[in-house]
Design a protein around this motif. Structure first.
Motif, short mmCIF file in Angstrom:
data_model
loop_
_atom_site.label_atom_id
_atom_site.label_comp_id
_atom_site.label_asym_id
_atom_site.label_seq_id
_atom_site.Cartn_x
_atom_site.Cartn_y
_atom_site.Cartn_z
N VAL A 21 -11.50 19.73 -14.83
CA VAL A 21 -10.07 19.49 -14.60
C VAL A 21 -9.28 20.77 -14.87
CG1 VAL A 21 -8.04 18.26 -15.48
CG2 VAL A 21 -10.14 17.01 -14.96
N PHE A 22 -9.59 21.47 -15.96
CA PHE A 22 -8.92 22.73 -16.26
C PHE A 22 -9.12 23.73 -15.13
CE2 PHE A 22 -9.50 27.10 -17.74
CZ PHE A 22 -8.19 27.40 -18.12
N ALA A 23 -10.34 23.88 -14.65
CA ALA A 23 -10.63 24.84 -13.58
C ALA A 23 -9.88 24.50 -12.30
CB ALA A 23 -12.14 24.89 -13.33
N LEU A 24 -9.84 23.22 -11.94
CA LEU A 24 -9.14 22.81 -10.72
C LEU A 24 -7.63 23.01 -10.84
CD1 LEU A 24 -11.14 19.60 -9.75
CD2 LEU A 24 -11.15 21.81 -8.58
N VAL A 25 -7.07 22.66 -11.98
CA VAL A 25 -5.63 22.84 -12.19
C VAL A 25 -5.29 24.33 -12.17
CG1 VAL A 25 -3.76 22.58 -13.87
CG2 VAL A 25 -5.27 20.65 -13.37
N ALA A 26 -6.09 25.15 -12.84
CA ALA A 26 -5.83 26.58 -12.90
C ALA A 26 -5.99 27.25 -11.53
CB ALA A 26 -6.76 27.26 -13.92
N ALA A 27 -6.86 26.73 -10.70
CA ALA A 27 -7.11 27.34 -9.40
C ALA A 27 -6.21 26.80 -8.29
CB ALA A 27 -8.57 27.14 -9.02
N LEU A 28 -5.83 25.53 -8.37
CA LEU A 28 -5.12 24.93 -7.25
C LEU A 28 -3.67 24.54 -7.53
CD1 LEU A 28 -8.01 22.58 -6.06
CD2 LEU A 28 -7.40 24.82 -5.14
N VAL A 29 -3.35 24.09 -8.71
CA VAL A 29 -2.03 23.56 -8.99
C VAL A 29 -1.09 24.63 -9.55
CG1 VAL A 29 -0.74 21.86 -10.34
CG2 VAL A 29 -2.96 21.25 -9.37
N VAL A 30 -1.52 25.33 -10.59
CA VAL A 30 -0.65 26.30 -11.26
C VAL A 30 -0.20 27.43 -10.32
CG1 VAL A 30 -0.52 27.96 -13.15
CG2 VAL A 30 -1.55 25.73 -13.54
N PRO A 31 -1.06 28.02 -9.50
CA PRO A 31 -0.61 29.12 -8.64
C PRO A 31 0.48 28.72 -7.64
CG PRO A 31 -2.99 29.16 -8.81
CD PRO A 31 -2.52 27.90 -9.46
N ARG A 32 0.59 27.47 -7.28
CA ARG A 32 1.65 27.03 -6.34
C ARG A 32 3.02 27.10 -6.99
NH1 ARG A 32 -0.58 22.03 -2.75
NH2 ARG A 32 -2.39 23.15 -1.95
N GLY A 39 -0.40 36.61 -14.51
CA GLY A 39 0.60 37.63 -14.85
C GLY A 39 0.28 38.33 -16.16
N ARG A 40 1.30 38.41 -17.01
CA ARG A 40 1.12 39.11 -18.30
C ARG A 40 0.32 38.27 -19.29
NH1 ARG A 40 6.98 40.53 -19.88
NH2 ARG A 40 7.50 38.99 -18.31
N ARG A 41 0.01 37.06 -18.95
CA ARG A 41 -0.73 36.16 -19.85
C ARG A 41 -2.23 36.10 -19.48
NH1 ARG A 41 2.36 34.25 -24.12
NH2 ARG A 41 4.49 34.03 -23.40
N LEU A 42 -2.73 37.13 -18.85
CA LEU A 42 -4.14 37.16 -18.45
C LEU A 42 -5.05 37.02 -19.66
CD1 LEU A 42 -6.24 37.48 -16.23
CD2 LEU A 42 -6.14 39.96 -16.59
N ASP A 43 -4.70 37.66 -20.78
CA ASP A 43 -5.54 37.57 -21.97
C ASP A 43 -5.62 36.13 -22.49
OD1 ASP A 43 -2.84 37.67 -22.60
OD2 ASP A 43 -3.12 38.79 -24.47
N VAL A 44 -4.52 35.40 -22.44
CA VAL A 44 -4.51 34.00 -22.89
C VAL A 44 -5.35 33.14 -21.94
CG1 VAL A 44 -3.07 31.95 -23.31
CG2 VAL A 44 -2.28 34.23 -24.02
N PHE A 45 -5.17 33.37 -20.64
CA PHE A 45 -5.93 32.63 -19.65
C PHE A 45 -7.44 32.86 -19.83
CE2 PHE A 45 -7.96 32.49 -15.41
CZ PHE A 45 -7.78 31.14 -15.15
#
Length: 190
Positions: A21-32, A39-45
C-alpha cells in the motif's frame, strides 16, 4: 482460504500489505497532488522506504522461523508420542506392553464408538480433518491418518486447541473429549 491462516501468517500478510500500500500510494497517488515529490524530503522518503524494506525482511525471517518452530513443536509432540523408541533393556512383558508412548490416561478412558459420533457431529471435526474411518476429507487441519496422533496428543489438542483449531474445553464435556481422543487414536492411519 484466508480463514485458515495462522497468527504468524496473518502477521506476515499484514506487513506485506502495508509495504505494498505504501509503495502504491507513493508511486501513484502522492505525485498527482505533489508534482515535485519527494523534493527536499528525499532523505525522509528513502528512510521510510528503508524502514518498510527492513520490516518486510525481518517479518519474513522472524515470522517464518516462528512458524517453523510452531510446526515442529506441534509435529514433534504429536509424532514423538505416537512412535516412541523401543526399550530393549532386559525386556519383560510389563516393559514392552505400553507401546503407545502415552503417560496419561489410556485409550480405555474414552469410548471410541461414542467418539466417532462426537467427531462426525457434535464437534464437527470432519469438516476440518481427513480421517478415512470417518469418511472425512477436510483439509483445514492436519490429515489425522497421516499424523496418527496418540490418545494424549488428541486429548490435549481438542481440549486446548492450537494453530487454527479452537479449544473445545468449553464446548465438549471431558467425557466427550476422552471419547473423541479414544476414537481418533484408535483408527487414525488404519
Amino acid at each position: 482460504m484466508l480463514l485458515a491462516l495462522t497468527a504468524y501468517q496473518t502477521a506476515l500478510v499484514v506487513v506485506a500489505a502495508s509495504f505494498i500500500v505504501f509503495a502504491l500510494v507513493a508511486a501513484l497517488v502522492v505525485p498527482r497532488s505533489w508534482p515535485s515529490f519527494p523534493g527536499r524530503r528525499l532523505d525522509v522518503f528513502l528512510l521510510v522506504c528503508g524502514v518498510f524494506f527492513v520490516g518486510q525482511l525481518t517479518a519474513v525471517f522472524v515470522l517464518a522461523e516462528f512458524g517453523e518452530a510452531d510446526k515442529s513443536a506441534r509435529g514433534s509432540s504429536a509424532a514423538g508420542e505416537t512412535t516412541p523408541p523401543p526399550t530393549q533393556t532386559g525386556t519383560t512383558s510389563t516393559q514392552t506392553t505400553p507401546t503407545t508412548g502415552t503417560t496419561g490416561p489410556s485409550p480405555a478412558a474414552g469410548d471410541p464408538v461414542a467418539g466417532k459420533q462426537v467427531f462426525l457431529g457434535t464437534a464437527g471435526c470432519s469438516s476440518c480433518h481427513t480421517l478415512a474411518d470417518a469418511g472425512s476429507t477436510g483439509n483445514v487441519g492436519p490429515n489425522l491418518d497421516a499424523l496418527k496422533p496418540s490418545y494424549d496428543a488428541v486429548e490435549k489438542q481438542v481440549t486446548n486447541g492450537g494453530g487454527v483449531m479452537p479449544a473445545f474445553k468449553d464446548t465438549l464435556s471431558q467425557k466427550q473429549i476422552q471419547d473423541v481422543a479414544a476414537y481418533v487414536s484408535s483408527v487414525a492411519g488404519s
